[in-house]
Motif scaffolding. Sequence first.
Motif, short mmCIF file in Angstrom:
data_model
loop_
_atom_site.label_atom_id
_atom_site.label_comp_id
_atom_site.label_asym_id
_atom_site.label_seq_id
_atom_site.Cartn_x
_atom_site.Cartn_y
_atom_site.Cartn_z
N UNK A 166 1.42 3.33 -3.09
CA UNK A 166 0.43 4.28 -3.60
C UNK A 166 0.47 5.52 -2.74
N UNK A 167 1.49 6.32 -2.92
CA UNK A 167 1.64 7.47 -2.03
C UNK A 167 0.80 8.66 -2.45
N UNK A 168 0.35 8.62 -3.68
CA UNK A 168 -0.43 9.76 -4.15
C UNK A 168 0.44 10.82 -4.81
N UNK A 169 1.75 10.68 -4.70
CA UNK A 169 2.64 11.68 -5.29
C UNK A 169 3.03 11.25 -6.70
N UNK A 170 2.68 12.09 -7.65
CA UNK A 170 2.94 11.73 -9.04
C UNK A 170 4.42 11.54 -9.30
N UNK A 171 5.25 12.28 -8.57
CA UNK A 171 6.68 12.18 -8.84
C UNK A 171 7.22 10.80 -8.48
N UNK A 172 6.63 10.22 -7.46
CA UNK A 172 7.10 8.89 -7.11
C UNK A 172 6.68 7.88 -8.15
N UNK B 7 6.36 8.54 -11.26
CA UNK B 7 7.28 8.77 -12.38
C UNK B 7 8.62 8.12 -12.09
N UNK B 8 9.05 8.22 -10.84
CA UNK B 8 10.33 7.60 -10.47
C UNK B 8 10.27 6.10 -10.68
N UNK C 225 0.82 -1.20 0.00
CA UNK C 225 0.00 0.00 0.00
C UNK C 225 0.86 1.25 0.00
N UNK D 66 12.75 3.92 -12.94
CA UNK D 66 13.52 2.79 -12.43
C UNK D 66 13.21 1.53 -13.22
#
Lengths: 623, 101, 188
Positions: free
Chosen positions: A596-602, A604-605, A593, A609
């Motif tokens: 699913x941090x809600x941060x789009x940048x993650x 994208x990361x 879970x 990767x």
Amino acid sequence: MAHVATLILLMPLVGYLFVLANGKGLSERAIGVVATGVVALSFVLTVVAFFLLLGHSDREMTVHLFNWISVGSLHVNAALLVDPLSITMCLFVTGISALIHLYSIGYMKGEKDFRKFFLYLNLFVFSMLLLVLANNLLVTFVGWEGVGVCSYWLVSYYFDRDSAASAGKKAFLYNRVGDIGLLIAMFLLFHATHTLNYLGIFHAAGTLSPTVATLTVLALLLAATGKSAQIPLFNWLPDAMEGPTPVSALIHAATMVTAGVFLLVRMSPVLAMSPDGRATIAVIGGVTAFVAATIATSQKDIKKVLAFSTVSQIGYMVLAVGVGAYSAAIFLMIAHAFFKALLFLGSGSVIHSLNGEQDMRKMGGLAKYLPLTFPTFLIGWLTISGIPPFAGFFAKGDVLTNVFEHNKPLWVLGIVTAILTAYYMSRLFVLTFRGTERFREDTHGHDPHESPWVMTLPLVVLAVLSILGGLINLPWAHGRSLAEFLNPVLGYVPHVAAASTAAQWGLAAVDVAAAVFGLLAAFSIWRNITESSRYESSFLEHVWHWDDFYDATIGRPLTEVAVFSDEVIEPKVIDGAVTGIAVATRNSAEGLRKLQSGFARQYALAMVLGFAVIIVYLVARVH
Amino acid sequence: MNVPAAWYLILAALLFGVGAFGLLTRRSVLIMFMCLELMLNAVNLTFVTFSRSLSDIAGQASVFFVMVVAAAEVTVGLGIVVAVFRQRASTSVDELSGLKG
Amino acid sequence: MIASTYAVPAILVFVTSALLILVGAVGVITVKNPVHAAISLIMTLFGVAVAFIAQSADFLAAVQVIVYAGAIVVLFLFVIMFLGVDRPTRMNVEPLVGQRSFAAVGVVITVAGLITLMASSHWVSGAKSVSGHPLARGSENVKQLGTAVFTTYLFAFEATSALLIIAVVGAVLLARRERASTPEEVNA
């Protein structure tokens, strides 16, 4: 003939089904009449079949009922084999069963669930007939199990009594252990001969290798010790006395316990291939006879004495089988059925008259109050002790003579057992019928009354049979004897020099001397006393501590394992595994879970990767 | 002396890398869009390089279309940015975390 | 018409374009002020245009400057001003744990991998096209490009035209200020 044989088998089943369907509405008398009637009818038909068989040239006939199993190379049909051995067994099984059914009408009068008793009794007779008449091992096994389960039901008839319930369980479990032997024997025989049919096995018996034959014989012996209560599986029989006395008489004296001996005799062509197997059988039989006789000398309960006596007498039969005297074993089986049923029914009559008392220390002096029970019981007592000219003398003499011819040490053991047999039976007789009256408390001051005619008639019939029973196999009547009749179906045994006539007379004299010695010893010791620390021992009374031994070596370790499983394995391992899966799933879901941090940048990361991984893979692939 | 195509390709790769790093690291939406433009330019440069070395005009035609689409994308993207961030004080993309599981 | 008769060494052109590109790119990702970042972006775009010219893509270089540097960056600046975010932002703190390091690792691996892949396939592994002409410079380039777009890639051309229309309509709709709905509109 085919119809006759089928009807013999089916009559008890018809009785069972009829009482099952209508019994709740019928009176006790009607149930008793129906149940006894079908078995009596079966007996009459068996007599008819007997004469038909005598007239038949082949002396053997297969009655095919229906095709049962046909899988691969295993072909088993539901079919009956009518031959001298099965007809002989049927005769005394149906005859004695009919008498005991009649007796039970009187003995079980007023019991709650009268109907259930007769249901099980009829079902038992059906199973026993199935066992005896079957033409292959698998149908025999069906009957084998059937008598086992009926015995269980009947022994725990008074199921609200703890001791009765556990006695039934004990009987069933010991039988089950023995059944493993029968299964193994079936597997071995099928593997070697590719058939379970008796005739097929007998034809192929000559091809069995000594190892296979010996293993099969030992497996059959295990089955026989379970069903016929021999060492090491004998201690269920005394406990089974918890059942009503007619049950003890029928099942645990005359019929079911003889099934093991019957099986061994039936498989005699296989026994013929294994001298080691036969030697083991003989030793087991002889030792059991001796041990059971010693135990019987110290029992206080009348039925327990008779139970151990049964174990001992069957030991004689097994001993006879072991030395190859098959017809002697069957002869003793028939005689034993007569006199043991007589003794059990007589003791039932005594118990009935004393309102349920079974302890011999509280009996005594009953001779004058039971004018029919007393003389019949006396005849039974004389027969079992081996006094001529009753059936027991001839039967036991036949067995012991054959044993003498093959194995002298076992013969000595047999003679010692005969002395003990006469001794403990005389002790029983003296304590019950002679001496001082010690039963007034049980009868509340009244005189004990004789049993009704439904109970005494079978006693009379059995007494007559015990007197005349020796005639079926007199040692000098070669030609019209049981041995001649059975000869075609029995396996070959290496011939040893038969005892000369003089030797036979000598042996007979030894038998009589042993019997008289035991008898007189008992009379002199027990005339005036009811207990004696000198002539009784608690070691013998407690069955040589056999039950305790089994409990310590098998019972308790198994209980420990069960407790361990319940306390450790069940909650921690099994529940743990199941719960563990659920917990692991939940934990991994919790972990995932976090992605699913809600941060789009993650996100994208993550893509980058992933792309990096693919690039690395492609580079690696190129190089 | 001609510059070998390899150098331009390396240059394009580096430009792409810089643009990707910026996209992942900067919080402002507008700067992220600019990094996106950097990456697109890196791709265009690669196309043109290959077009020259393979003597195929298709590479340049691809760049043509990439530019058109990039323009359209920026138009719509900035429209979205305006619609979303009209009311807020900052343009940090971290504020849009409504899809948190 | 950009004359191709200059004898400027190709390597000088390359170095210039490389410098412009890289410095501009690093500038975009490091400066605090969005407006400054936009200016850096222009520098990069100019560098790319120079590289285009060096690669005989004259028309594209022109389009690059006109469309990209001229229209797109201006659009960016409009939006920056409109939203009022032309103030410098704080750069030193990164709220997402490990974002920068993982990003650096991922990007480095990707770039290195790409370069290695290209190197191992000898940089340009395709066959030289035999159907078309070698690339021409100047007006010839425009002619070639135009022919390609309007014949071979006509369908793509039409599709992108439609895309532009859709983008314009979408942008207008998106940026429109919300109007309070009247009762008639609710019932309709």
